[in-house]
Each structure stands twice: as C-alpha cells, then as structure tokens.
Design an enzyme around this catalytic site. Structure first.
Site, PDB file in Angstrom:
ATOM      1  N   ASP A   1       0.855  -1.186   0.000  1.00  0.00           N
ATOM      2  CA  ASP A   1       0.000   0.000   0.000  1.00  0.00           C
ATOM      3  C   ASP A   1       0.892   1.237   0.000  1.00  0.00           C
ATOM      4  O   ASP A   1       1.702   1.419   0.901  1.00  0.00           O
ATOM      5  CB  ASP A   1      -0.877  -0.033   1.254  1.00  0.00           C
ATOM      6  CG  ASP A   1      -2.095   0.854   1.128  1.00  0.00           C
ATOM      7  OD1 ASP A   1      -3.123   0.520   1.725  1.00  0.00           O
ATOM      8  OD2 ASP A   1      -2.009   1.901   0.443  1.00  0.00           O
TER       9      ASP A   1
ATOM     10  N   ASP B   1      -3.314   2.561  -5.993  1.00  0.00           N
ATOM     11  CA  ASP B   1      -2.145   2.645  -5.105  1.00  0.00           C
ATOM     12  C   ASP B   1      -1.962   1.434  -4.193  1.00  0.00           C
ATOM     13  O   ASP B   1      -1.226   1.524  -3.215  1.00  0.00           O
ATOM     14  CB  ASP B   1      -2.226   3.915  -4.250  1.00  0.00           C
ATOM     15  CG  ASP B   1      -3.284   3.812  -3.175  1.00  0.00           C
ATOM     16  OD1 ASP B   1      -4.229   3.019  -3.337  1.00  0.00           O
ATOM     17  OD2 ASP B   1      -3.164   4.528  -2.169  1.00  0.00           O
ATOM     18  N   GLU B   2      -2.614   0.308  -4.497  1.00  0.00           N
ATOM     19  CA  GLU B   2      -2.353  -0.882  -3.682  1.00  0.00           C
ATOM     20  C   GLU B   2      -2.430  -2.145  -4.521  1.00  0.00           C
ATOM     21  O   GLU B   2      -3.090  -2.185  -5.542  1.00  0.00           O
ATOM     22  CB  GLU B   2      -3.282  -1.033  -2.470  1.00  0.00           C
ATOM     23  CG  GLU B   2      -4.559  -0.418  -2.575  1.00  0.00           C
ATOM     24  CD  GLU B   2      -5.586  -0.913  -1.567  1.00  0.00           C
ATOM     25  OE1 GLU B   2      -5.470  -1.945  -0.900  1.00  0.00           O
ATOM     26  OE2 GLU B   2      -6.580  -0.209  -1.497  1.00  0.00           O
TER      27      GLU B   2
END
Length: 413
Positions: A12, A107-108
């Site tokens: 993350d 974003d992960e």
DNA sequence: TCTGGGGTCCTAGGACCC
DNA sequence: TCTGGGGTCCTAGGACCC
C-alpha cells in the site's frame, strides 16, 4: 497438492497522491498538503499529507471543512495522469518480485510471494528489498503487510503505516486479529459497525466467538463472510480466486457535479450527451459492449435516484446510449434543480460474443466511424469531435461555469 | 461538515416462465 | 375459487472501498 500456507504481500503506497505531488514539487515536503481542489470548491479531499492529518484533515472530508481545520494547508488540484503513470511504475517494481500480482486500486496491490523463498529469501528480507526497489524506481514509500491470506496481509499493511512492514506468521492470525476493532475488517463500515455493536460485538474476538449460524441468521451472506474474516480467512466475493486472475471491469461510468445546481434543460441534456460520449469511448477502448444503461440524478437536497434500461442488443455507440439516457431523463426529471448527473454502463458482452454480427449491420459502420473519432480526439484533443449536443455542453461549461477549462478535466500540465 | 468520482458487491421485490 | 415452488432476469437502492 500439499495445502501449505500461502505467503501474500499487500503493498500500500503511503499518502500516494500527496507523495506523487511532492515528486513534482519537492517544496511541498513536510508541509500540510491537501489534494482534491480549492478550499472553497464543491468537492472532497482526495488525499492529505501526514502534516495535514495532524489537524484532523482526512480523505473524503469536504474541502471547505478541511480549510476550516487547517487554513494554512496548501490545496492542490489532483493530477490523475500523474497517478496513473506512477501506478504503472509501482506495477513494474512489483512484477520483478512475483508475476502473481493484482493491483486492487491505483495505489495498492496484492502479490502472491508463495514459493519465492529460494530466489528472494524469507519474507522480511524480500520486503526490505521491495522497499528499496520501490524507493529507487519511484521515490515513493510504501507499507507492506504479510500474511497467509489477503485479509491478514491487508490489515497488516494498515498497521505498518507509514513506510513499515508487518508479518504475521502462519498460525498466529487469530491472536493478531482478536484485539482489533471490528471496523478494521475490510467490508465493515460505519453501518455494519453499528449493527455489530448493537449485538455487543466490538472486537474481532467477539465476532470470532459467535456461532456462524447465528451470524448468518442476523446478517445473511455478509454474516458468513464476517465469520470467516474473524478467523483470518479470505471470505466473501471480494477475496475469491487466485491473485492475478481477476476479470475485466463490471461497469463503466462517468458523473458530473455542477459547481452550481441547475434546472436548465439544455445544459442538463448536453451534459448527459458529453457523459454518454465519455462512457462509450471507454467501452470502445476496452472492446466492450454494454446492455444495461443507467441514469443518475441528484437534486439540491442530495436526494439521489437511478433509472436503468436494458437493451436487447449490447452497444458502444454514442447516439444509442445518449438516446436511451435522454429518454430516461425526460421520463424522470420533474424540472427541479439538479446537482449531479451520471451515466453508467454495465452488463457487458465482449466482441467475441458478437462475432455473428460482424460485417452485417449498420452498427459496424457506426463503430468504425466512432473509432476514427476516438483517434482524432487522441491526436487533437477532446474538443475535436463530438455529438452536437455535447458541443453545447462544452461551450456552456467553459463560458459560464468553469472559465479555466473543461469540467472534470485537468488542465494540461 | 454540506457532502467527488470511479468502482464492487449485496439485498429485495416484481415480472415472467415452467 | 384463494392458491406451490423454483429459477432467472431486471430494477432500485445502498454499504463499502480507494
């Protein structure tokens, strides 16, 4: 096969949007930064720097509220193109560690590291190498959760923030989860938290000790999934399947919130034309055809309705989508001021399912013409081609509403 | 507090069919 | 008349995630 445990990383990125902005403008580093728009605009915080969070600012908070809590914050517009670019870099880094990889948002990602020990060593060493590789390639920090399931890995990465690693060894899952609030479980939001608390369930341990049958009776399918999650298992549709085996998208949509509510029929319909075009363009990019089209209307009181129509034949044609959406709009708009309009497409059939139609109908000519229009837009910009009504929307928005540029679009950077 | 935009999944009810 | 049971499709709304 021997059901030895899996080793799953959840990676993350830390304050992703803010961190990317800092790459482009290092003077932002260490300062209270809010990404999402101007402090007096309609809208919410997309991301806040750690310095801004100290003042109570967090994502999804109205910009005006953030401005009151932290007047000295630097407010910057989001740059989706930059985030997509950096998301691709993140993907590349992770792909060096394992090909069993799944970006779950911009974003992960989940990375299945099972069986990489011989090459990369034990989990903590691999995680350290990943931190270094990520920083080198992107200048960004990330947090890494490691566990035997997606669920445990995800909760770990949250506990590891910022820029940390947390590994829960096989067999220690229940012990790790037990003292956490139920709200930490992905899928438990405000409403479910309240419902659980009303039953005396506050901690994951409370959940784990309840009878699964009782949970099912009270919470249906969600209850079954909750019971599994409380024991550290991947349960429910969210976590089904192997990592890296996700299908294509299930829906494509675009929405627009007006900077001021409007009851101007022309402005509303031309906005719907533009949203329809945007949806169709993405359908064609992804080689998808949609059968179900949905209109969304939100009035000044934030009351929101959706109205859907399912076609006999799937489509990706602007005029078909717009005609359907406009008919739904005319049947459901009573003349009240509108805050938000949305166009949503779902129920996809890909082109292989359409093979019988290729070369047979007028639709093929349409598709060819529209693909040509898409290429023109790529070359000359968004204004190059549009439905006539869509054109009016642009003119109106630019001249009256948003002198700086197109609604919902970033200025060229 | 005055609430974006892009998604996924679940629930519940009604139509319709056998 | 006073009445089943299961399955699928469609629609609307809402919780939740980043």
């Amino acid at each position: 096969m021997p059901a030895a445990h899996r080793t799953i990383f959840h990676v993350d990125m830390d304050a992703f949007f803010v961190s990317v902005e800092e790459v482009f403008d290092p003077s932002l580093k260490g300062k209270p930064v809010v990404v999402g728009g101007r402090p007096n605009e309609r809208g919410v915080v997309s991301a806040a720097s750690y310095a801004a969070r100290k003042f109570g600012v967090h994502s999804a908070m109205p910009l005006r509220t953030a401005a009151k809590l932290c007047p000295q914050a630097i407010f910057v517009d989001g740059h989706p193109d930059r985030y997509r670019e950096y998301s691709a870099k993140v993907y590349e880094v992770l792909n060096h560690f394992s090909p069993k990889l799944e970006m779950v948002s911009i974003d992960e990602a989940y990375v299945d590291m099972t069986g990489t020990e011989r090459l990369l060593g034990p989990p903590m060493g691999a995680a350290h190498a990943l931190h270094v590789a990520m920083k080198t390639a992107t200048q960004l920090n990330c947090s890494i959760g490691i566990g035997t399931s997606r669920l445990v890995a995800k909760i770990c990465s949250d506990q590891a923030k910022p820029n940390g690693v947390l590994w829960i060894m096989p067999g220690r899952e229940a012990e790790f989860l037990a003292p956490l609030d139920v709200r930490k479980i992905p899928g438990v939001g405000k409403v479910m938290e309240k419902r659980l608390q009303d039953q005396g369930i506050h901690k994951v341990s409370d959940l784990a000790s309840r009878d699964p049958g009782w949970l099912e009776q009270n919470f249906g399918a969600l209850g079954i999934a909750l019971s599994g999650k409380a024991h550290g298992l991947d349960a429910g549709a969210w976590f089904d399947g192997d990592i890296g085996e996700a299908d294509g998208p299930r829906s494509i949509s675009h929405e627009h919130t007006f900077s001021r509510d409007t009851a101007d029929a022309q402005q509303l319909e031309s906005t719907l034309a533009r949203l329809s075009e945007m949806v169709c363009r993405r359908l064609r990019e992804q080689k998808l055809h949609a059968r179900t089209l949905q209109l969304k209307l939100r009035d000044s009181g934030f009351h929101t309705i959706t109205r859907a129509h399912t076609l006999n034949e799937p489509t990706a044609i602007d005029s078909v989508v717009f005609a359907t959406i406009r008919a739904l709009f005319r049947a459901n708009w009573k003349g009240e001021a509108i805050r938000l309009l949305g166009v949503h497409a779902a129920h996809f059939e890909d082109e292989s399912e359409q093979i019988g139609l290729v070369g047979q109908g007028p639709h093929d000519k349409w598709n060819q013409a529209l693909s040509a229009a898409d290429r023109l837009r790529e070359k000359y910009g968004e204004n190059a081609v549009s439905l006539a009504t869509g054109m009016k929307a642009r003119f109106r928005e630019r001249t009256h509403e948003n002198p700086a540029g197109l609604p919902g679009k970033k200025k060229p950077s």
